[in-house]
Design a protein around this motif. Structure first.
Motif, PDB file in Angstrom:
ATOM      1  N   PHE A 193      30.814  64.332  12.867  1.00  0.00           N
ATOM      2  CA  PHE A 193      31.957  65.279  13.033  1.00  0.00           C
ATOM      3  C   PHE A 193      33.013  64.720  14.086  1.00  0.00           C
ATOM      4  CE2 PHE A 193      29.994  69.335  11.059  1.00  0.00           C
ATOM      5  CZ  PHE A 193      29.566  68.530  10.004  1.00  0.00           C
ATOM      6  N   THR A 194      34.205  64.961  13.720  1.00  0.00           N
ATOM      7  CA  THR A 194      35.259  64.704  14.732  1.00  0.00           C
ATOM      8  C   THR A 194      36.339  65.586  14.895  1.00  0.00           C
ATOM      9  OG1 THR A 194      35.088  62.215  14.460  1.00  0.00           O
ATOM     10  CG2 THR A 194      36.801  62.550  15.563  1.00  0.00           C
ATOM     11  N   ILE A 195      36.354  66.119  15.653  1.00  0.00           N
ATOM     12  CA  ILE A 195      37.495  67.144  16.058  1.00  0.00           C
ATOM     13  C   ILE A 195      38.944  66.527  16.604  1.00  0.00           C
ATOM     14  CG2 ILE A 195      36.669  68.015  18.246  1.00  0.00           C
ATOM     15  CD1 ILE A 195      37.304  70.803  17.562  1.00  0.00           C
ATOM     16  N   SER A 196      40.035  66.985  16.283  1.00  0.00           N
ATOM     17  CA  SER A 196      41.238  66.622  16.756  1.00  0.00           C
ATOM     18  C   SER A 196      42.298  67.517  16.611  1.00  0.00           C
ATOM     19  CB  SER A 196      41.726  64.944  15.986  1.00  0.00           C
ATOM     20  OG  SER A 196      41.836  65.451  14.656  1.00  0.00           O
ATOM     21  N   ARG A 197      43.403  67.275  17.212  1.00  0.00           N
ATOM     22  CA  ARG A 197      44.467  68.056  17.171  1.00  0.00           C
ATOM     23  C   ARG A 197      45.846  67.517  17.095  1.00  0.00           C
ATOM     24  NH1 ARG A 197      43.848  71.831  22.053  1.00  0.00           N
ATOM     25  NH2 ARG A 197      45.843  72.847  21.416  1.00  0.00           N
ATOM     26  N   THR A 213      48.449  71.955  14.401  1.00  0.00           N
ATOM     27  CA  THR A 213      47.114  71.884  13.536  1.00  0.00           C
ATOM     28  C   THR A 213      45.918  71.320  13.988  1.00  0.00           C
ATOM     29  OG1 THR A 213      48.691  71.806  11.551  1.00  0.00           O
ATOM     30  CG2 THR A 213      46.389  71.318  11.274  1.00  0.00           C
ATOM     31  N   LEU A 214      44.758  72.006  13.861  1.00  0.00           N
ATOM     32  CA  LEU A 214      43.455  71.582  14.305  1.00  0.00           C
ATOM     33  C   LEU A 214      42.782  70.819  13.013  1.00  0.00           C
ATOM     34  CD1 LEU A 214      41.403  71.605  16.646  1.00  0.00           C
ATOM     35  CD2 LEU A 214      40.436  73.704  15.424  1.00  0.00           C
ATOM     36  N   TYR A 215      41.973  69.883  13.314  1.00  0.00           N
ATOM     37  CA  TYR A 215      41.173  69.276  12.301  1.00  0.00           C
ATOM     38  C   TYR A 215      39.819  69.030  12.528  1.00  0.00           C
ATOM     39  CZ  TYR A 215      45.890  67.644  11.007  1.00  0.00           C
ATOM     40  OH  TYR A 215      47.296  67.716  10.791  1.00  0.00           O
ATOM     41  N   HIS A 217      46.361  75.690  24.563  1.00  0.00           N
ATOM     42  CA  HIS A 217      45.182  76.445  24.305  1.00  0.00           C
ATOM     43  C   HIS A 217      44.187  75.543  23.692  1.00  0.00           C
ATOM     44  CE1 HIS A 217      46.778  80.528  24.746  1.00  0.00           C
ATOM     45  NE2 HIS A 217      47.826  79.993  24.052  1.00  0.00           N
ATOM     46  N   ALA A 218      42.956  75.596  24.296  1.00  0.00           N
ATOM     47  CA  ALA A 218      41.661  74.902  23.816  1.00  0.00           C
ATOM     48  C   ALA A 218      41.310  75.640  22.319  1.00  0.00           C
ATOM     49  CB  ALA A 218      40.530  74.973  24.606  1.00  0.00           C
ATOM     50  N   MET A 219      40.976  74.805  21.519  1.00  0.00           N
ATOM     51  CA  MET A 219      40.816  75.111  20.192  1.00  0.00           C
ATOM     52  C   MET A 219      39.140  74.794  19.865  1.00  0.00           C
ATOM     53  SD  MET A 219      43.303  76.616  19.184  1.00  0.00           S
ATOM     54  CE  MET A 219      43.278  76.541  17.544  1.00  0.00           C
ATOM     55  N   GLY A 221      43.977  69.174  26.722  1.00  0.00           N
ATOM     56  CA  GLY A 221      44.351  67.660  27.145  1.00  0.00           C
ATOM     57  C   GLY A 221      43.670  66.683  26.230  1.00  0.00           C
ATOM     58  N   GLY A 222      42.773  67.315  25.084  1.00  0.00           N
ATOM     59  CA  GLY A 222      42.190  66.439  24.382  1.00  0.00           C
ATOM     60  C   GLY A 222      40.703  66.198  24.594  1.00  0.00           C
ATOM     61  N   SER A 223      40.104  66.736  25.475  1.00  0.00           N
ATOM     62  CA  SER A 223      38.767  66.344  25.889  1.00  0.00           C
ATOM     63  C   SER A 223      37.881  67.323  24.815  1.00  0.00           C
ATOM     64  CB  SER A 223      38.249  66.798  27.070  1.00  0.00           C
ATOM     65  OG  SER A 223      38.979  66.082  28.186  1.00  0.00           O
ATOM     66  N   THR A 224      36.900  66.330  24.386  1.00  0.00           N
ATOM     67  CA  THR A 224      36.130  67.017  23.123  1.00  0.00           C
ATOM     68  C   THR A 224      34.808  67.387  23.632  1.00  0.00           C
ATOM     69  OG1 THR A 224      35.581  64.920  22.214  1.00  0.00           O
ATOM     70  CG2 THR A 224      37.618  65.943  21.267  1.00  0.00           C
ATOM     71  N   GLY A 225      33.932  68.325  22.591  1.00  0.00           N
ATOM     72  CA  GLY A 225      32.648  68.388  22.837  1.00  0.00           C
ATOM     73  C   GLY A 225      32.215  68.905  21.577  1.00  0.00           C
ATOM     74  N   TYR A 226      30.867  68.511  21.470  1.00  0.00           N
ATOM     75  CA  TYR A 226      30.023  68.966  20.161  1.00  0.00           C
ATOM     76  C   TYR A 226      28.744  69.456  20.046  1.00  0.00           C
ATOM     77  CZ  TYR A 226      34.088  65.584  18.385  1.00  0.00           C
ATOM     78  OH  TYR A 226      35.116  65.179  18.216  1.00  0.00           O
TER      79      TYR A 226
END
Length: 118
Positions: free
Chosen positions: A67-71, A77-79, A32-34, A54-59
């Motif tokens: 800010f940095t989003i990661s999983r 866990t999502l950060y 799931h995307a988060m 898959g780890g692609s990010t958007g802000y």
């Protein structure tokens, strides 16, 4: 049933940092995307950052570069690492799970308060 539990909020001075965490259970987290959303008093809830399966990010433009989003799929866990915080970042921050990699939110956390003093 999906459960999302946020933690890590608090009071910080402008220029400081916080790391939010969102522990997920009840679903296959990795597929799931988060996302992280926030809502300030009197304002609509807005998307802050998202990350695909898959780890692609958007802000949001307002947080890019700060800010940095990661999983961590092994820990379910999502950060959200938040640096150079500004008073305008003050809000309740919510974790959200999407249906697979769609734009549809299927579950919300209860929120964690972030307050940035000037």
């Amino acid at each position: 049933q999906v459960q999302l539990v946020e933690s890590g909020g608090g009071l910080v001075q402008a220029g400081g940092s916080l790391r939010l965490s969102c522990a997920a259970s009840g679903s296959i987290f990795s597929i799931h995307a988060m996302g992280w959303y926030r809502q300030a008093p009197g304002k609509e809830r807005e998307l802050v950052a998202s990350i695909s399966s898959g780890g692609s990010t958007g802000y949001a433009d307002s947080v890019k570069g700060r800010f940095t989003i990661s999983r961590d799929n092994a820990k379910n866990t999502l950060y959200l690492q938040m640096n150079s915080l500004k008073p305008e970042d003050t809000a309740m921050y919510y974790c959200a799970q999407y249906i697979m990699d769609s734009d549809y939110v299927v579950s919300w956390g209860q929120g964690t308060q972030v307050t940035v003093s000037s």
